[in-house]
Design an enzyme around this catalytic site. Structure first.
Site, PDB file in Angstrom:
ATOM      1  CB  SER A 270      59.650  47.380  77.080  1.00 33.28           C
ATOM      2  OG  SER A 270      60.403  46.955  78.206  1.00 33.28           O
TER       3      SER A 270
ATOM      4  CE1 TYR B  56      58.721  49.614  73.756  1.00 37.09           C
ATOM      5  CE2 TYR B  56      58.457  51.215  75.516  1.00 37.09           C
ATOM      6  CZ  TYR B  56      57.922  50.448  74.502  1.00 37.09           C
ATOM      7  OH  TYR B  56      56.575  50.547  74.236  1.00 37.09           O
ATOM      8  N   GLY B  57      65.288  49.470  75.256  1.00 39.61           N
ATOM      9  CA  GLY B  57      66.640  50.027  75.372  1.00 39.61           C
ATOM     10  C   GLY B  57      67.484  49.882  74.118  1.00 39.61           C
TER      11      GLY B  57
ATOM     12  CB  CYS C 175      59.626  52.874  80.580  1.00 39.45           C
ATOM     13  SG  CYS C 175      60.812  52.530  79.297  1.00 39.45           S
ATOM     14  CG  ASN C 176      64.615  54.298  84.422  1.00 38.79           C
ATOM     15  OD1 ASN C 176      65.002  55.161  85.177  1.00 38.79           O
ATOM     16  ND2 ASN C 176      63.993  53.213  84.857  1.00 38.79           N
ATOM     17  CB  THR C 177      64.248  53.148  77.763  1.00 38.29           C
ATOM     18  OG1 THR C 177      65.048  52.207  78.484  1.00 38.29           O
ATOM     19  CG2 THR C 177      64.753  53.290  76.352  1.00 38.29           C
TER      20      THR C 177
ATOM     21  CB  CYS D  79      66.462  49.519  83.619  1.00 39.56           C
ATOM     22  SG  CYS D  79      65.364  48.380  82.732  1.00 39.56           S
ATOM     23  CB  THR D  80      61.005  50.035  85.623  1.00 38.63           C
ATOM     24  OG1 THR D  80      60.746  49.746  84.246  1.00 38.63           O
ATOM     25  CG2 THR D  80      60.917  51.526  85.867  1.00 38.63           C
TER      26      THR D  80
HETATM   27  N1  DGL Z   1      62.015  48.932  81.818  1.00 39.90           N
HETATM   28  C1  DGL Z   1      62.438  49.865  80.837  1.00 39.90           C
HETATM   29  C2  DGL Z   1      63.379  50.889  81.423  1.00 39.90           C
HETATM   30  O1  DGL Z   1      63.150  51.293  82.538  1.00 39.90           O
HETATM   31  C3  DGL Z   1      62.739  49.335  79.456  1.00 39.90           C
HETATM   32  C4  DGL Z   1      63.704  48.207  79.361  1.00 39.90           C
HETATM   33  C5  DGL Z   1      63.833  47.699  77.950  1.00 39.90           C
HETATM   34  O2  DGL Z   1      62.828  47.252  77.389  1.00 39.90           O
HETATM   35  O3  DGL Z   1      64.947  47.762  77.396  1.00 39.90           O
HETATM   36  O4  DGL Z   1      64.290  51.354  80.813  1.00 39.90           O
END
Ligand code: DGL
Length: 268
Positions: free
Chosen positions: A18, A49-50, A80-82, A190-191
């Site tokens: 994101s 994105y979360g 991105c973990n989400t 979360c990255t």
């Molecule tokens: N960096 C992303 C993750 O690893 C997304 C964070 C977000 O935009 O909420 O979840």
């Protein structure tokens, strides 16, 4: 993960997130795969994105995956973990690309840690999906996994405000909530969160925290090597794209990536 037959090993590896968070993964991958070419897309228009639904994440990622296909990429790193937690199963076989999801790629390594209690700091969507719990339980059903949503951390990173007293107070409160579970280690799930390691290491020993980008990068390298898909061309390149505010992206990225020029603005 599906490895396709018609892949050009000298094609670029794509990354998306994101915003600047995925740079924490690109940083690690570039260190161990310095000959590869990279294309990075930060969907800053739709950050965070979360807080998005599965349908929204599918809509955004469909356009991003098609863009990467049009660029002839060999693989997509879901940095991105989400999106890995919420939509990996829906996208993994849909495109002509090898797909590397961060959560599923590191779960086995996390499950083998010699500990009983693992904390996960992550976005609302990642925590609600239970992806870390479910993936780790496939390998180790005895490990207790405690998820905690950190609602403001992504904004703190994107706006580069981690040094403000208010941001530090927010991080400290979330940290203290997690510590009530007495975790042996905590995954930065979360990255974006490795950008906060400086602040976090004022609250506890740095070794408490795990940045999954490190085992993830090794997993990507090993998988490409095993399938004879490492680049052997001398001509490498990097391209960066964002869907809004290129200046902000460049300013916020510098802790993990020195961009030589502004990312290109690209919306679909
Ligand atoms: N960096 C992303 C993750 O690893 C997304 C964070 C977000 O935009 O909420 O979840």
């Amino acid at each position: 993960m599906t490895i396709l037959n018609n892949i050009d090993k000298n094609a670029p590896i794509a990354f998306f997130d994101s915003g600047v968070g995925g740079l924490t993964v690109l940083n690690k991958v570039k260190k161990i795969l310095p000959n590869e070419s990279f294309i990075y897309y930060g969907d800053t228009l739709h950050m965070p994105y979360g807080e998005k639904t599965k349908e929204q994440l599918l809509e955004y990622s469909d356009k991003i995956f098609k863009f990467f296909e049009s660029k002839g990429c060999k693989a997509v790193v879901m940095a991105c973990n989400t999106t890995s937690s919420v939509i990996y199963d829906s996208v993994k076989d849909k495109y002509n690309l090898i797909v590397f999801p961060i959560v599923q790629s590191v779960a086995k390594i996390l499950s083998q840690l010699p500990i009983n209690k693992l904390g996960i700091f992550a976005t609302r969507a990642t925590i609600s999906s239970m992806a870390y719990q479910n993936e780790i339980a496939k390998y180790n059903s005895n490990m207790k996994v405690y998820g905690q949503h950190c609602p403001d951390w992504v904004h703190i990173v994107e706006e580069n405000t981690m040094d403000l007293a208010n941001s530090r107070e927010i991080i400290k409160n979330d940290f203290e909530k997690m510590m009530k579970n007495s975790p042996d280690r905590i995954v930065l799930g979360c990255t974006h969160y490795p950008f906060l390691l400086g602040v976090l290491s004022e609250l506890a020993n740095k070794d408490l925290f795990i940045d999954p980008a490190i085992p993830f990068a090794d997993y990507i390298k090993d998988t490409l090597a095993q399938n004879n898909l490492l680049c052997d061309s001398k001509h490498r390149f990097e391209e960066f794209y964002v869907s809004s505010n290129p200046d902000n992206f460049k300013n916020s990225s510098c802790m993990f990536y020195e961009l030589t020029e502004l990312p290109k603005l690209l919306t679909f």
